[in-house]
Design a protein around this motif. Structure first.
Motif, PDB file in Angstrom:
ATOM      1  N   THR A 102       0.807  -1.228   0.000  1.00  0.00           N
ATOM      2  CA  THR A 102       0.000   0.000   0.000  1.00  0.00           C
ATOM      3  C   THR A 102       0.838   1.275   0.000  1.00  0.00           C
ATOM      4  OG1 THR A 102      -0.136  -0.066   2.426  1.00  0.00           O
ATOM      5  CG2 THR A 102      -1.886  -1.166   1.181  1.00  0.00           C
ATOM      6  N   ARG A 103       2.093   1.201   0.464  1.00  0.00           N
ATOM      7  CA  ARG A 103       2.899   2.416   0.580  1.00  0.00           C
ATOM      8  C   ARG A 103       4.091   2.443  -0.385  1.00  0.00           C
ATOM      9  NH1 ARG A 103       2.836   1.226   6.273  1.00  0.00           N
ATOM     10  NH2 ARG A 103       5.005   0.583   5.943  1.00  0.00           N
ATOM     11  N   GLU A 104       5.003   1.470  -0.219  1.00  0.00           N
ATOM     12  CA  GLU A 104       6.259   1.551  -0.958  1.00  0.00           C
ATOM     13  C   GLU A 104       6.139   1.153  -2.431  1.00  0.00           C
ATOM     14  OE1 GLU A 104       6.321   0.162   2.301  1.00  0.00           O
ATOM     15  OE2 GLU A 104       6.957   2.145   2.976  1.00  0.00           O
ATOM     16  N   MET A 105       5.320   0.153  -2.735  1.00  0.00           N
ATOM     17  CA  MET A 105       5.201  -0.260  -4.137  1.00  0.00           C
ATOM     18  C   MET A 105       4.644   0.844  -5.031  1.00  0.00           C
ATOM     19  SD  MET A 105       4.236  -4.295  -4.244  1.00  0.00           S
ATOM     20  CE  MET A 105       5.391  -5.525  -3.600  1.00  0.00           C
ATOM     21  N   PRO A 106       3.609   1.584  -4.597  1.00  0.00           N
ATOM     22  CA  PRO A 106       3.167   2.715  -5.423  1.00  0.00           C
ATOM     23  C   PRO A 106       4.271   3.756  -5.635  1.00  0.00           C
ATOM     24  CG  PRO A 106       1.479   2.149  -3.841  1.00  0.00           C
ATOM     25  CD  PRO A 106       2.672   1.341  -3.468  1.00  0.00           C
ATOM     26  N   ILE A 107       5.118   3.947  -4.622  1.00  0.00           N
ATOM     27  CA  ILE A 107       6.230   4.889  -4.773  1.00  0.00           C
ATOM     28  C   ILE A 107       7.231   4.371  -5.798  1.00  0.00           C
ATOM     29  CG2 ILE A 107       8.180   5.966  -3.591  1.00  0.00           C
ATOM     30  CD1 ILE A 107       6.496   5.996  -1.055  1.00  0.00           C
ATOM     31  N   MET A 108       7.486   3.062  -5.772  1.00  0.00           N
ATOM     32  CA  MET A 108       8.392   2.457  -6.751  1.00  0.00           C
ATOM     33  C   MET A 108       7.856   2.653  -8.167  1.00  0.00           C
ATOM     34  SD  MET A 108       9.433  -1.552  -7.190  1.00  0.00           S
ATOM     35  CE  MET A 108       7.767  -1.954  -7.760  1.00  0.00           C
ATOM     36  N   ILE A 109       6.556   2.425  -8.338  1.00  0.00           N
ATOM     37  CA  ILE A 109       5.937   2.615  -9.655  1.00  0.00           C
ATOM     38  C   ILE A 109       6.005   4.085 -10.069  1.00  0.00           C
ATOM     39  CG2 ILE A 109       3.762   2.473 -10.926  1.00  0.00           C
ATOM     40  CD1 ILE A 109       3.073   0.043  -9.149  1.00  0.00           C
ATOM     41  N   ALA A 110       5.766   4.976  -9.106  1.00  0.00           N
ATOM     42  CA  ALA A 110       5.807   6.416  -9.398  1.00  0.00           C
ATOM     43  C   ALA A 110       7.193   6.849  -9.844  1.00  0.00           C
ATOM     44  CB  ALA A 110       5.370   7.210  -8.171  1.00  0.00           C
ATOM     45  N   GLY A 135      12.570  13.888  -5.096  1.00  0.00           N
ATOM     46  CA  GLY A 135      11.701  12.756  -4.813  1.00  0.00           C
ATOM     47  C   GLY A 135      12.396  11.719  -3.949  1.00  0.00           C
ATOM     48  N   PHE A 136      13.667  11.489  -4.217  1.00  0.00           N
ATOM     49  CA  PHE A 136      14.432  10.527  -3.419  1.00  0.00           C
ATOM     50  C   PHE A 136      14.573  10.989  -1.969  1.00  0.00           C
ATOM     51  CE2 PHE A 136      18.648   9.639  -1.615  1.00  0.00           C
ATOM     52  CZ  PHE A 136      18.531   8.275  -1.429  1.00  0.00           C
ATOM     53  N   VAL A 137      14.914  12.252  -1.784  1.00  0.00           N
ATOM     54  CA  VAL A 137      15.069  12.788  -0.427  1.00  0.00           C
ATOM     55  C   VAL A 137      13.745  12.715   0.330  1.00  0.00           C
ATOM     56  CG1 VAL A 137      15.561  14.874   0.914  1.00  0.00           C
ATOM     57  CG2 VAL A 137      17.009  14.271  -1.040  1.00  0.00           C
ATOM     58  N   THR A 138      12.653  13.035  -0.357  1.00  0.00           N
ATOM     59  CA  THR A 138      11.329  12.959   0.263  1.00  0.00           C
ATOM     60  C   THR A 138      11.021  11.527   0.701  1.00  0.00           C
ATOM     61  OG1 THR A 138      10.528  14.777  -1.109  1.00  0.00           O
ATOM     62  CG2 THR A 138       8.863  13.373  -0.078  1.00  0.00           C
ATOM     63  N   PHE A 139      11.332  10.568  -0.161  1.00  0.00           N
ATOM     64  CA  PHE A 139      11.100   9.160   0.173  1.00  0.00           C
ATOM     65  C   PHE A 139      11.944   8.732   1.367  1.00  0.00           C
ATOM     66  CE2 PHE A 139      12.654   4.755  -0.402  1.00  0.00           C
ATOM     67  CZ  PHE A 139      11.465   4.084  -0.151  1.00  0.00           C
ATOM     68  N   LEU A 140      13.218   9.159   1.380  1.00  0.00           N
ATOM     69  CA  LEU A 140      14.108   8.792   2.477  1.00  0.00           C
ATOM     70  C   LEU A 140      13.602   9.351   3.811  1.00  0.00           C
ATOM     71  CD1 LEU A 140      16.710   7.538   3.511  1.00  0.00           C
ATOM     72  CD2 LEU A 140      17.919   9.626   2.840  1.00  0.00           C
ATOM     73  N   LEU A 141      13.196  10.605   3.818  1.00  0.00           N
ATOM     74  CA  LEU A 141      12.659  11.211   5.033  1.00  0.00           C
ATOM     75  C   LEU A 141      11.376  10.507   5.480  1.00  0.00           C
ATOM     76  CD1 LEU A 141      13.245  14.996   4.221  1.00  0.00           C
ATOM     77  CD2 LEU A 141      14.570  13.542   5.773  1.00  0.00           C
ATOM     78  N   TYR A 142      10.578  10.134   4.510  1.00  0.00           N
ATOM     79  CA  TYR A 142       9.329   9.415   4.800  1.00  0.00           C
ATOM     80  C   TYR A 142       9.613   8.073   5.470  1.00  0.00           C
ATOM     81  CZ  TYR A 142       5.431   6.299   3.526  1.00  0.00           C
ATOM     82  OH  TYR A 142       4.439   5.371   3.543  1.00  0.00           O
TER      83      TYR A 142
END
Length: 238
Positions: A102-110, A135-142
């Protein structure tokens, strides 16, 4: 051709051990600083195993061989999902956390869609680079926020600790100076390995009459994905 093959293999070996030593030293150093095993796994181990792709792609672009670099990035993503995950599931059934779907896979697709969008005009500019890095920095902080909130279960932290111990990433018996040296040696191995790999790949492509893009999408991407392959297979076995 034989020399190119030997150079390519030497580059693969240097890349693999360079990434392994860098990740191991960085993980041990982070643990001595009080960082949890889970955070180390989400950051240092996850991103450190991608260091070969980073170094090889950067070197290829600097040497004005972007087809090798872009092919390596795209090919590595395909290898990671289709080959590495597939082989890991052959070794042992892979349990998928609901939050991953629900969280990481949609980010991978995005992220894949983002690459498609920025590269649609045939160029990846500095502006495009800024968007991707943001986008990478945002993902890392998330990811770090989730880890600090304690959302993952204690069992998951225990799983990271067990994996860490099996890979020799625990800080026991190693000084910080030793770990820093291991990081530096690993980085040197990555740089030398990338140089050998790119040089051999371009030479093989020209000798065989195939495009550098094809070489990047296939043999280079498979080679730079070896750390991820080793990490995933060991995790599946354990």
């Amino acid at each position: 051709m034989m020399i190119d093959a030997a150079t390519f293999i030497a580059g693969l070996v240097a890349l693999y051990f360079g990434a392994e030593w860098m990740v191991r030293g960085a993980a041990r150093l982070a643990r001595t600083l009080g960082i949890s095993a889970m955070v180390v796994g989400l950051t240092i181990v996850a991103f450190g195993t991608s260091a070969p792709e980073l170094v090889v792609t950067s070197l290829a672009v600097v040497r004005d061989q972007p087809d090798v670099g872009v092919g390596n990035v795209v090919g590595s993503n395909i290898v990671n999902i289709a080959v590495i995950l597939g082989l890991s599931a052959v070794v042992s059934t892979v349990r998928v956390q609901p939050g991953l779907i629900t969280r990481e896979m949609p980010i991978m697709i995005a992220s894949a869609v983002a690459l498609l969008i920025v590269g649609f005009d045939g160029l990846i500019t500095r502006l495009d680079a800024g968007i991707l890095l943001a986008g990478f920095v945002t993902f890392l902080l998330y990811m770090l926020r989730i880890a600090r909130q304690g959302e993952p279960t204690p069992a998951l932290e225990t799983e990271f600790e067990a994996f860490e111990e099996n890979r020799g990433m625990t800080p026991a018996r190693y000084t910080r100076a030793h770990n820093v040296l291991l990081i530096l040696v690993g980085l040197a191995g990555l740089v030398v390995g990338a140089e050998l790999l790119v040089r051999a790949a371009v030479s093989v492509a020209r000798s065989a009459g195939v495009s550098e893009l094809v070489i990047g999408l296939t043999v280079v991407s498979i080679g730079t994905s070896l750390p991820e392959l080793a990490t995933s297979i060991i995790a599946a076995i354990r």
